[in-house]
Design a protein around this motif. Structure first.
Motif, mmCIF file in Angstrom:
data_model
loop_
_atom_site.group_PDB
_atom_site.id
_atom_site.type_symbol
_atom_site.label_atom_id
_atom_site.label_comp_id
_atom_site.label_asym_id
_atom_site.label_seq_id
_atom_site.Cartn_x
_atom_site.Cartn_y
_atom_site.Cartn_z
ATOM 1 N N LEU A 64 0.835 -1.205 0.000
ATOM 2 C CA LEU A 64 0.000 0.000 0.000
ATOM 3 C C LEU A 64 0.867 1.250 0.000
ATOM 4 C CD1 LEU A 64 -2.727 -0.957 2.636
ATOM 5 C CD2 LEU A 64 -2.988 -0.928 0.153
ATOM 6 N N GLU A 65 0.419 2.275 -0.675
ATOM 7 C CA GLU A 65 1.139 3.548 -0.685
ATOM 8 C C GLU A 65 0.909 4.268 0.634
ATOM 9 O OE1 GLU A 65 1.229 7.858 -3.041
ATOM 10 O OE2 GLU A 65 0.071 6.167 -3.862
ATOM 11 N N ILE A 66 2.002 4.580 1.332
ATOM 12 C CA ILE A 66 1.914 5.216 2.645
ATOM 13 C C ILE A 66 2.452 6.632 2.534
ATOM 14 C CG2 ILE A 66 2.600 5.093 5.059
ATOM 15 C CD1 ILE A 66 3.046 2.097 4.662
ATOM 16 N N LEU A 67 1.636 7.606 2.807
ATOM 17 C CA LEU A 67 2.064 8.999 2.753
ATOM 18 C C LEU A 67 2.868 9.347 4.003
ATOM 19 C CD1 LEU A 67 -1.140 10.823 1.415
ATOM 20 C CD2 LEU A 67 0.785 9.885 0.127
ATOM 21 N N SER A 68 3.834 10.209 3.825
ATOM 22 C CA SER A 68 4.669 10.623 4.954
ATOM 23 C C SER A 68 3.854 11.483 5.911
ATOM 24 C CB SER A 68 5.880 11.417 4.447
ATOM 25 O OG SER A 68 5.436 12.577 3.755
ATOM 26 N N ARG A 69 4.236 11.445 7.175
ATOM 27 C CA ARG A 69 3.542 12.217 8.195
ATOM 28 C C ARG A 69 4.280 13.513 8.471
ATOM 29 N NH1 ARG A 69 2.221 7.511 12.717
ATOM 30 N NH2 ARG A 69 1.228 5.995 11.291
ATOM 31 N N THR A 70 3.562 14.457 9.046
ATOM 32 C CA THR A 70 4.199 15.702 9.465
ATOM 33 C C THR A 70 4.598 15.582 10.928
ATOM 34 O OG1 THR A 70 3.909 18.103 9.638
ATOM 35 C CG2 THR A 70 1.985 16.746 10.124
ATOM 36 N N ARG A 71 5.731 16.198 11.281
ATOM 37 C CA ARG A 71 6.252 16.139 12.646
ATOM 38 C C ARG A 71 6.079 17.513 13.294
ATOM 39 N NH1 ARG A 71 9.630 11.726 13.467
ATOM 40 N NH2 ARG A 71 10.905 12.827 14.981
ATOM 41 N N ARG A 72 5.553 17.514 14.515
ATOM 42 C CA ARG A 72 5.306 18.760 15.227
ATOM 43 C C ARG A 72 5.947 18.684 16.614
ATOM 44 N NH1 ARG A 72 -1.097 18.922 13.852
ATOM 45 N NH2 ARG A 72 -0.899 19.222 11.591
ATOM 46 N N THR A 73 6.557 19.764 16.990
ATOM 47 C CA THR A 73 7.167 19.870 18.318
ATOM 48 C C THR A 73 6.188 20.567 19.235
ATOM 49 O OG1 THR A 73 9.377 20.014 17.344
ATOM 50 C CG2 THR A 73 9.115 20.750 19.629
ATOM 51 N N TYR A 74 5.931 19.943 20.376
ATOM 52 C CA TYR A 74 4.945 20.514 21.297
ATOM 53 C C TYR A 74 5.361 20.196 22.722
ATOM 54 C CZ TYR A 74 0.438 21.451 23.519
ATOM 55 O OH TYR A 74 -0.560 21.936 24.328
ATOM 56 N N ARG A 75 5.598 21.260 23.503
ATOM 57 C CA ARG A 75 5.921 21.131 24.924
ATOM 58 C C ARG A 75 7.076 20.166 25.158
ATOM 59 N NH1 ARG A 75 -0.303 20.890 27.214
ATOM 60 N NH2 ARG A 75 -0.784 23.077 26.809
ATOM 61 N N GLY A 76 8.104 20.338 24.368
ATOM 62 C CA GLY A 76 9.304 19.554 24.561
ATOM 63 C C GLY A 76 9.303 18.200 23.910
ATOM 64 N N GLY A 77 8.225 17.779 23.305
ATOM 65 C CA GLY A 77 8.137 16.475 22.648
ATOM 66 C C GLY A 77 7.913 16.631 21.159
ATOM 67 N N VAL A 78 8.261 15.602 20.394
ATOM 68 C CA VAL A 78 8.065 15.583 18.937
ATOM 69 C C VAL A 78 7.009 14.531 18.626
ATOM 70 C CG1 VAL A 78 9.122 15.219 16.696
ATOM 71 C CG2 VAL A 78 10.437 16.319 18.528
ATOM 72 N N PHE A 79 5.969 14.942 17.901
ATOM 73 C CA PHE A 79 4.840 14.059 17.617
ATOM 74 C C PHE A 79 4.599 13.999 16.117
ATOM 75 C CE2 PHE A 79 4.323 16.037 21.723
ATOM 76 C CZ PHE A 79 3.978 14.987 22.559
#
Length: 827
Positions: A64-79
């Motif tokens: 299956l084609e999997i699209l890349s995710r966006t990474r966000r920094t929030y309160r010291g963590g990366v999600f």
């Protein structure tokens, strides 16, 4: 087979896989669906899939084609989050987006993932997603009562209902527990805790039933919509629906229980009680108190109560039953006597049986059956049978009476014979109305003149005979007209009483506030037997049977279905007035909701001024006094006295600093300006600083089990403040010779910290007050601060997606339970 491209302008379609609990296989089924569509040539991408490292689910991602995710920094963590813009730019035919109820990390356009999905649907992209039943907004509190686990992420039910397709992913409780035991859901170290808490058999069974019932209700709504759109009036026996007709008479409870037993014979059977509030049949002799008791009985048996105004009682019953797709109708046998049945013809039950077609009708006997009851007639006063029988009786009855009196000639005088004819005319009036009475009076007059006035056997023309005949005809007609008018007024009075009863019931529900506007519209629809009822801002111009009345200044009540006679339109106007009241109440509630924060802020400012005027002055005055004494040159202090004064000044300034910090943090919380830096935080990291902030005279703290729990997702300085405030509160209420106990344990994906004291505890009714700012329950010495400790602790905890709840300590005291998300499952 290649699926056609999405037509321009067509919104995308949503498919939802709904599960009863984590681990039933929603994501697996979602990915399996994607593979099948891809094999058919559909352009499918995986926008976001949360596999939780489950090997069988991860295998489904292959190919299956999997699209890349966006990474966000929030309160010291990366999600990692779904990249909405990337999906829109890729513009596939179908996008897989897992975790429908997920809350997005701040930084994107939308706060919730379901809002991202709505953007994809608006762009014409079909979406396949998954959600658990505990995340449905309407079931959040129910699930929390069952599992004792609060739900932080929810999705509105209406958003899920709008899905083009909802598919239930079901699994028996024991099968799901076996999957858990085999390590197919959680990591091995979490299996035992999960099986002992959230994944207990009782919990899973209850969640499964909630999911099955919710989906069944959506299927039922879809079926009703399909039947309406296709004009299907016949009953489809998809499940048993039993309608019981209530009269308000003493036989009601017997009939209700019988109907409930019929409904209970099938799993998922529904019980609906209906009272026809009008001027004949079921409305006659109705007791408001009896109806209230019967309504309570119906609801206690799991049924629903309905009130309907109808012209023809049997017709109203059958129309209501068909509208609800009922399979069975339960009525009590007739309470009329044999004479009444002879005079009035076929009763309601017999008519309903004749009209029922594919609806089974049960006639339930009761102690009132055949006891007799005078029934007011229908709106047009007389039935067709009586309209025909009346004139016939007006001709036949005087002739039969003439034959009888002729056989008795000589036994009665003319006066008695005339009175008997007058009685016959009145009887005909009661049966057939004034027209029949006129026919009877004319016939009786002619027969009296011919057979009983001398000369017998010929029409006499002498003045006395003609005058007597004329007077008899006038008297008979007048008496018949008075009797008919009395009957009409009686029926109108009964009709008005029935309508008043319905409106009174409706008004009571509005005053009590137990009817939301949608429920009120549904009540209006079913009362008048319409297909739909809605509020619109502008009048509608649709053709067909549309009835609309203004509701207030800016809305209209629009009903679609049948045409309403003028008498029912008057009642509808009264209903519209109640809808107006409900709309106005809703508007006032919104205004009150807007005013309440202002009032709360005003109360907060008042309390703050009171607190500052006293509680901040106390440590400030003590500190000033100590410093002033040290600066004084009139006293020669010893080193011991000087150290004591310095210690007093230091303690006073530290206490003042803590008070000011609490006030500032509370004000930032209230203003929504508190900035959090969430990261994995070990409890051992914050506990030493929290202990250091306690006064030196505070009791000891016994710490247990900290090394057995994972780190929590929290802001370390704020968590230290929470723990310090809780320890300070526990220390203040712990009697001498006892220690404060602090323990921790892991439960599912959360960590619970318990801070236990052996003090007097708090009554249940006062526990929530303890978290209100500036409350100092049980403190009377005014030396314990401004009363912000617990309020601030709860506010900071909730800001970190945690909960803070009080419990009784076994053996006496109070336990504060601090629950926070485990960092290992959130990173």
């Amino acid at each position: 087979m290649v699926e056609p491209d999405v037509p321009p302008g067509r919104p995308g379609r949503l498919k939802v896989f709904l599960g009863a609990a984590p681990g039933v296989g929603k994501t697996y089924r979602m990915l399996d669906e994607a593979r099948r569509r891809a094999e058919r040539g559909t352009d499918v991408v995986v926008a976001y899939a949360e596999c939780h490292q489950r090997r069988h689910t991860l295998d489904k991602l292959d190919g299956l084609e999997i699209l890349s995710r966006t990474r966000r920094t929030y309160r010291g963590g990366v999600f990692e989050e779904m990249d909405l813009d990337a999906v829109l730019e890729r513009a596939p035919q179908v996008a897989l987006v897992d975790e429908f109820a997920h809350s997005n990390v701040p930084g994107g356009r939308n706060a919730k993932r379901w809002q991202d999905i709505e953007e994809l649907l608006a762009a014409g992209i079909d979406v396949v997603t998954a959600v658990n039943v505990q995340h449905l907004e309407s079931l959040k509190d129910v699930v929390e009562k069952i599992t004792k686990v609060p739900q932080q992420e929810t999705v509105p039910d209406d958003v899920v209902r709008r899905a083009h397709q909802i598919e239930l992913v079901d699994m028996p409780a024991e099968a799901l527990r076996r999957r858990m035991a085999h390590g197919d859901i959680y990591a091995p170290e979490k299996v035992d805790a999960a099986l002992a808490n959230y994944f207990r058999v009782g919990n899973l069974t209850a969640l499964r039933e909630l999911a099955l019932r919710w989906v069944a209700d959506q299927v039922d709504e879809a079926l009703q919509k399909y039947r309406f759109e296709h004009g299907i009036g016949g009953v489809w026996e998809t499940r048993e629906r039993v309608v019981v007709a209530l009269t308000g008479g003493p036989e009601g409870e017997t009939i209700i229980r019988r109907a409930a037993r019929i409904a209970d014979r099938s799993v998922g059977g529904d019980l609906l009680a209906v009272h026809i509030a009008r001027s004949d049949g079921l409305a006659a002799g109705a007791s408001a108190a009896a109806l209230a008791r019967q309504r309570a009985l119906v609801e206690s048996l799991g049924g629903s109560y309905h009130s309907v105004v109808g012209d023809e009682v049997p017709t109203a019953l059958i129309e209501f039953a068909r509208a609800e797709n009922a399979t069975q109708l339960v009525l009590g046998t007739s309470s009329r006597s044999r004479l009444e049945r002879f005079l009035t013809g076929r009763g309601i039950g017999e008519t309903a049986v004749a009209m029922s077609e594919d609806i089974d009708v049960h006639m339930v006997t009761h102690e009132r059956a055949g006891g007799g009851r005078l029934l007011p007639s229908r709106r047009r006063t007389l039935s067709t049978a009586r309209l025909i029988a009346g004139p016939v009786a007006g001709l036949v009855l005087p002739v039969a009476l003439t034959f009888l009196l002729d056989q008795m000639r000589g036994s009665l005088n003319v006066t008695s014979e005339a009175l008997l004819f007058l009685l016959a005319v009145v009887g005909v009036a009661c049966v057939g109305g004034v027209v029949s009475a006129v026919v009877a009076s004319v016939t009786a007059s002619l027969l009296l003149n011919y057979w009983f006035f001398p000369p017998v056997g010929a029409f006499t023309t002498n003045l006395n005979s003609v005058l007597a005949t004329a007077v008899f005809a006038v008297v008979a007609g007048t008496v018949a007209a008075v009797v008919d008018r009395s009957l009409r007024l009686s029926r109108r009075s009964a009709r008005a009483a029935a309508e008043a009863e319905t409106l009174s019931s409706l008004a009571g529900s509005i005053v009590r506030g137990d009817r939301a506007i949608p429920a009120l519209l549904e009540r209006t629809r079913e009362t008048f037997g319409m297909d739909s009822a809605e509020l619109t801002e502008e009048p509608v111009s649709d053709g067909g049977s549309v009835v609309q009345v203004p509701v207030g200044e800016r809305a209209h009540l629009v009903l679609r279905g049948r045409s309403l006679p003028s008498s029912e339109r008057k009642v509808l106007t009264a209903f519209a007035a109640h809808v107006t009241v409900a709309v106005e109440r809703a508007r006032l509630a919104e205004v009150a909701a807007e005013v309440e924060p202002v009032k709360a802020a005003d109360r907060m400012r008042t309390a703050l001024l009171a607190a500052v005027s006293h509680d901040l002055r106390t440590p400030l005055a003590a500190g000033w006094a100590a410093i002033a004494s040290l600066r004084s040159r009139d006293v020669d202090f010893s080193d011991e006295d000087r150290d004591e004064l310095l210690a007093t000044a230091d303690e006073s300034m530290a206490r003042l600093g803590r008070l000011i910090d609490n006030l500032l943090d509370m004000s930032r919380l209230q203003a929504g300006a508190l900035k959090l830096q969430l990261r994995a935080t070990a409890l051992e990291e914050v506990l030493p600083m929290a202990l250091d902030s306690l006064p030196s005279e505070a009791p000891a703290t016994d710490i247990q089990c900290l090394d057995t729990v994972p780190a929590v997702l929290a802001d370390p300085p704020l968590l230290e403040r929470v723990v310090a405030n809780l320890l300070s509160n526990a220390a203040r209420h712990t009697p001498p010779g006892h220690a404060v106990l602090l323990t921790a344990s892991a439960l599912d994906d959360r960590v619970e910290v318990r801070i236990i004291d052996r003090g007097p505890g708090l009554p249940v009714e006062d526990r929530e007050r303890a978290f209100v700012p500036f409350q100092r329950l049980g403190d009377t010495d005014n030396t314990t601060g401004v009363g912000l400790g617990l309020a601030l602790a709860r506010g900071l905890t909730e800001a970190m997606s945690g909960t803070l709840t009080p419990e009784d300590t076994p053996g006496g005291g109070l336990t504060m339970v601090l629950s926070l998300p485990a960092a290992s499952l959130r990173n």
